[in-house]
Write a protein that holds these residues in place. Structure first.
Motif, PDB file in Angstrom:
ATOM      1  N   ARG A 136     -24.222 -44.357 126.166  1.00 23.37           N
ATOM      2  CA  ARG A 136     -24.135 -42.906 126.047  1.00 23.37           C
ATOM      3  C   ARG A 136     -24.864 -42.448 124.785  1.00 23.37           C
ATOM      4  NH1 ARG A 136     -17.728 -41.514 127.224  1.00 23.37           N
ATOM      5  NH2 ARG A 136     -17.342 -43.229 128.693  1.00 23.37           N
ATOM      6  N   VAL A 137     -25.643 -41.391 124.927  1.00 27.71           N
ATOM      7  CA  VAL A 137     -26.272 -40.721 123.797  1.00 27.71           C
ATOM      8  C   VAL A 137     -25.609 -39.357 123.663  1.00 27.71           C
ATOM      9  CG1 VAL A 137     -28.422 -39.825 122.814  1.00 27.71           C
ATOM     10  CG2 VAL A 137     -28.459 -41.896 124.255  1.00 27.71           C
ATOM     11  N   VAL A 138     -25.153 -39.038 122.472  1.00 35.76           N
ATOM     12  CA  VAL A 138     -24.533 -37.728 122.220  1.00 35.76           C
ATOM     13  C   VAL A 138     -25.342 -37.033 121.139  1.00 35.76           C
ATOM     14  CG1 VAL A 138     -22.429 -36.474 121.676  1.00 35.76           C
ATOM     15  CG2 VAL A 138     -22.277 -38.745 122.744  1.00 35.76           C
ATOM     16  N   THR A 212     -25.497 -36.262 126.485  1.00 32.59           N
ATOM     17  CA  THR A 212     -24.833 -34.960 126.471  1.00 32.59           C
ATOM     18  C   THR A 212     -25.108 -34.283 125.131  1.00 32.59           C
ATOM     19  OG1 THR A 212     -22.793 -36.036 125.694  1.00 32.59           O
ATOM     20  CG2 THR A 212     -22.964 -35.573 128.061  1.00 32.59           C
ATOM     21  N   ALA A 213     -25.019 -32.951 125.133  1.00 35.73           N
ATOM     22  CA  ALA A 213     -25.140 -32.171 123.905  1.00 35.73           C
ATOM     23  C   ALA A 213     -23.769 -31.618 123.543  1.00 35.73           C
ATOM     24  CB  ALA A 213     -26.150 -31.036 124.079  1.00 35.73           C
ATOM     25  N   PHE A 214     -23.540 -31.437 122.252  1.00 36.01           N
ATOM     26  CA  PHE A 214     -22.200 -31.098 121.771  1.00 36.01           C
ATOM     27  C   PHE A 214     -22.268 -30.022 120.697  1.00 36.01           C
ATOM     28  CE2 PHE A 214     -18.878 -32.045 118.492  1.00 36.01           C
ATOM     29  CZ  PHE A 214     -17.742 -31.752 119.257  1.00 36.01           C
ATOM     30  N   ASP A 215     -21.420 -29.010 120.863  1.00 35.70           N
ATOM     31  CA  ASP A 215     -21.223 -27.983 119.836  1.00 35.70           C
ATOM     32  C   ASP A 215     -19.868 -28.212 119.191  1.00 35.70           C
ATOM     33  OD1 ASP A 215     -20.886 -25.704 118.267  1.00 35.70           O
ATOM     34  OD2 ASP A 215     -20.291 -24.457 119.984  1.00 35.70           O
ATOM     35  N   ALA A 266     -15.996 -37.857 119.357  1.00 32.26           N
ATOM     36  CA  ALA A 266     -15.703 -39.241 119.723  1.00 32.26           C
ATOM     37  C   ALA A 266     -15.414 -39.369 121.217  1.00 32.26           C
ATOM     38  CB  ALA A 266     -14.513 -39.755 118.911  1.00 32.26           C
ATOM     39  N   ARG A 267     -14.768 -38.364 121.774  1.00 38.09           N
ATOM     40  CA  ARG A 267     -14.461 -38.380 123.217  1.00 38.09           C
ATOM     41  C   ARG A 267     -15.738 -38.531 124.041  1.00 38.09           C
ATOM     42  NH1 ARG A 267     -14.071 -33.289 126.604  1.00 38.09           N
ATOM     43  NH2 ARG A 267     -13.240 -33.937 128.629  1.00 38.09           N
ATOM     44  N   LEU A 268     -16.788 -37.789 123.692  1.00 40.75           N
ATOM     45  CA  LEU A 268     -18.029 -37.879 124.456  1.00 40.75           C
ATOM     46  C   LEU A 268     -18.670 -39.252 124.305  1.00 40.75           C
ATOM     47  CD1 LEU A 268     -19.662 -34.383 123.809  1.00 40.75           C
ATOM     48  CD2 LEU A 268     -18.404 -35.169 125.823  1.00 40.75           C
ATOM     49  N   ALA A 269     -18.427 -39.913 123.187  1.00 44.66           N
ATOM     50  CA  ALA A 269     -19.027 -41.220 122.940  1.00 44.66           C
ATOM     51  C   ALA A 269     -18.321 -42.351 123.659  1.00 44.66           C
ATOM     52  CB  ALA A 269     -19.049 -41.495 121.441  1.00 44.66           C
ATOM     53  N   ILE A 270     -16.994 -42.243 123.858  1.00 45.62           N
ATOM     54  CA  ILE A 270     -16.262 -43.423 124.347  1.00 45.62           C
ATOM     55  C   ILE A 270     -15.237 -43.170 125.446  1.00 45.62           C
ATOM     56  CG2 ILE A 270     -16.507 -44.747 122.211  1.00 45.62           C
ATOM     57  CD1 ILE A 270     -13.576 -43.863 121.566  1.00 45.62           C
ATOM     58  N   SER A 272     -13.085 -42.317 128.816  1.00 49.35           N
ATOM     59  CA  SER A 272     -13.383 -42.536 130.236  1.00 49.35           C
ATOM     60  C   SER A 272     -13.437 -41.245 131.042  1.00 49.35           C
ATOM     61  CB  SER A 272     -12.335 -43.473 130.843  1.00 49.35           C
ATOM     62  OG  SER A 272     -11.033 -42.911 130.734  1.00 49.35           O
ATOM     63  N   ASP A 273     -12.754 -40.179 130.577  1.00 49.62           N
ATOM     64  CA  ASP A 273     -12.712 -38.958 131.386  1.00 49.62           C
ATOM     65  C   ASP A 273     -14.050 -38.227 131.433  1.00 49.62           C
ATOM     66  OD1 ASP A 273     -12.271 -38.228 128.633  1.00 49.62           O
ATOM     67  OD2 ASP A 273     -11.729 -36.226 129.332  1.00 49.62           O
ATOM     68  N   VAL A 274     -14.982 -38.569 130.518  1.00 51.36           N
ATOM     69  CA  VAL A 274     -16.308 -37.947 130.558  1.00 51.36           C
ATOM     70  C   VAL A 274     -17.390 -38.971 130.900  1.00 51.36           C
ATOM     71  CG1 VAL A 274     -15.766 -36.020 129.039  1.00 51.36           C
ATOM     72  CG2 VAL A 274     -16.479 -38.201 128.044  1.00 51.36           C
ATOM     73  N   GLU A 275     -16.966 -40.141 131.329  1.00 54.66           N
ATOM     74  CA  GLU A 275     -17.923 -41.181 131.711  1.00 54.66           C
ATOM     75  C   GLU A 275     -18.822 -40.668 132.836  1.00 54.66           C
ATOM     76  OE1 GLU A 275     -17.902 -45.919 133.020  1.00 54.66           O
ATOM     77  OE2 GLU A 275     -16.035 -44.777 132.928  1.00 54.66           O
ATOM     78  N   GLY A 276     -20.123 -40.875 132.707  1.00 55.13           N
ATOM     79  CA  GLY A 276     -21.069 -40.435 133.726  1.00 55.13           C
ATOM     80  C   GLY A 276     -21.605 -39.039 133.510  1.00 55.13           C
ATOM     81  N   SER A 277     -20.988 -38.247 132.623  1.00 53.92           N
ATOM     82  CA  SER A 277     -21.502 -36.907 132.338  1.00 53.92           C
ATOM     83  C   SER A 277     -22.866 -37.025 131.689  1.00 53.92           C
ATOM     84  CB  SER A 277     -20.555 -36.149 131.401  1.00 53.92           C
ATOM     85  OG  SER A 277     -19.340 -35.835 132.039  1.00 53.92           O
ATOM     86  N   SER A 278     -23.838 -36.259 132.168  1.00 57.77           N
ATOM     87  CA  SER A 278     -25.177 -36.326 131.594  1.00 57.77           C
ATOM     88  C   SER A 278     -25.914 -35.023 131.855  1.00 57.77           C
ATOM     89  CB  SER A 278     -25.979 -37.490 132.186  1.00 57.77           C
ATOM     90  OG  SER A 278     -27.159 -37.719 131.446  1.00 57.77           O
ATOM     91  N   GLY A 279     -26.747 -34.647 130.899  1.00 55.37           N
ATOM     92  CA  GLY A 279     -27.516 -33.425 131.043  1.00 55.37           C
ATOM     93  C   GLY A 279     -26.658 -32.183 130.980  1.00 55.37           C
TER      94      GLY A 279
END
Length: 331
Positions: A136-138, A212-215, A266-270, A272-279
């Motif tokens: 995952r890239v955040v 994913t991008a993060f604010d 950290a949630r976006l990085a590791i 499971s509930d956001v696993e596969g989210s992209s773009g």
């Protein structure tokens, strides 16, 4: 006693503020991961502090100067010598604001853009060979990239990547905060351009790479304002963090403590509930739409191709770094 870690996680700007809190959460949840916090320096001994807090040892500091591309290349070339396990996540968090006159990096690029975009883009492309099968890239952006949010920061402007890298005689006079909001727009444009390329590589090579991008929202107390004057730094680091509940009431609910936003990152990085989210783009814990301008594919491709032309050297092609070249190529 050596520990056989299963995965590694890299957090840029990970020695303080948002990055530190993100690294702390990941280290706590995954003692079996090697966490690398990378910044120009580590005056607070961040890795040691996390170890003392968690009573475990899975965090390591590495020096990284994103404003100097030779040093970024050295960091990437040294990566293999550390024998880190495959990369689970890369959190591209480091950023600075320069509120005064325009400043330039060692390589001659406007410094806000150089640190938050150019250095990160080079670092990411050079570390692709060390990715796990599901990396995952955040990319840490900011709500200031969206004029519709009326953040109080001058509206982001994107005419071209070249204009951001080498401001013209007209734009060089712009408010430094405007260069920050425009760079944060570039972060989102880059996320969407990268997502298309990762999906193509996933299909070709059977990977599960995502971006994913993060604010994080407004997060008083981080190191973002360290280039401000003494009064500005005092207000940012001492006054505003103590009145966050009031700020939420009178300004925006998207104002958070460093720990809150660090946990969301950290949630976006590791997690499971956001696993596969992209773009996609997250405001804290919520997936939302980014700015209207960020979906302009012509702007996304302008940024991508400028970045490729600026960063992919003849040595990269001569050495047959196919992953760098393919990730850099057009879609």
């Amino acid at each position: 006693m050596s520990i056989n870690f299963e995965r590694s996680v890299l957090v840029t700007g990970g020695t303080s503020g948002l990055g530190y809190e993100c690294a702390l959460v990941i280290a706590r949840k995954h003692p079996n991961y090697q966490i690398i916090v990378a910044s120009r320096s580590d005056s607070t001994s961040s890795a040691k502090k996390i170890h003392e807090t968690l009573k475990q040892e899975n965090v390591k500091f590495l020096s990284l100067d994103l404003s100097h591309l030779v040093k970024v290349r050295t960091f990437a070339s040294d990566w293999e010598s550390h024998n880190f396990p495959p990369i689970q996540s890369i959190v591209l968090n480091a950023a600075l604001q320069f509120p005064g006159d325009v400043e330039y990096s060692q390589d001659g690029f406007e410094k806000t853009f150089a640190i938050s975009h150019i250095g990160h883009a080079l670092l990411l492309s050079l570390l692709v060979p060390y990715f796990a099968d599901a990396t995952r890239v955040v990319v840490v952006s900011s709500g200031t990239h969206d004029p519709a949010q009326k953040s109080g920061v001058p509206d982001a402007i994107y005419n071209s990547a070249e204009e951001l890298a080498h401001p013209s005689l007209q734009s060089v006079k712009n408010d430094g905060r405007q260069r920050y909001s425009s760079t944060k727009l570039a972060n989102v444009l880059y996320t969407y351009a990268l997502d298309r390329r990762l999906k193509a590589m996933n299909k070709k090579y059977g990977k599960q790479w995502t971006v994913t991008a993060f604010d994080p929202g407004l997060v008083p107390g981080t190191g973002l304002a360290r280039e401000y004057g003494a009064i500005g730094r005092f207000v940012w680091s001492r006054i505003l963090p103590s009145i966050i509940p009031l700020l939420r009431l009178i300004i925006s609910p998207n104002i958070h403590t460093v720990a809150e936003s660090g946990g969301a990152l950290a949630r976006l990085a590791i997690d499971s509930d956001v696993e596969g989210s992209s773009g996609v783009y997250y405001e804290g814990l919520k997936q939302i739409k980014s700015s209207e301008m960020s979906y302009d594919q012509q702007k996304q491709e302008d940024l991508w191709q400028w970045t490729v032309n600026a960063l992919v050297s003849s040595d990269d092609l001569k050495e047959g770094n196919w992953k760098l070249y393919e990730l850099a190529g057009p879609i």
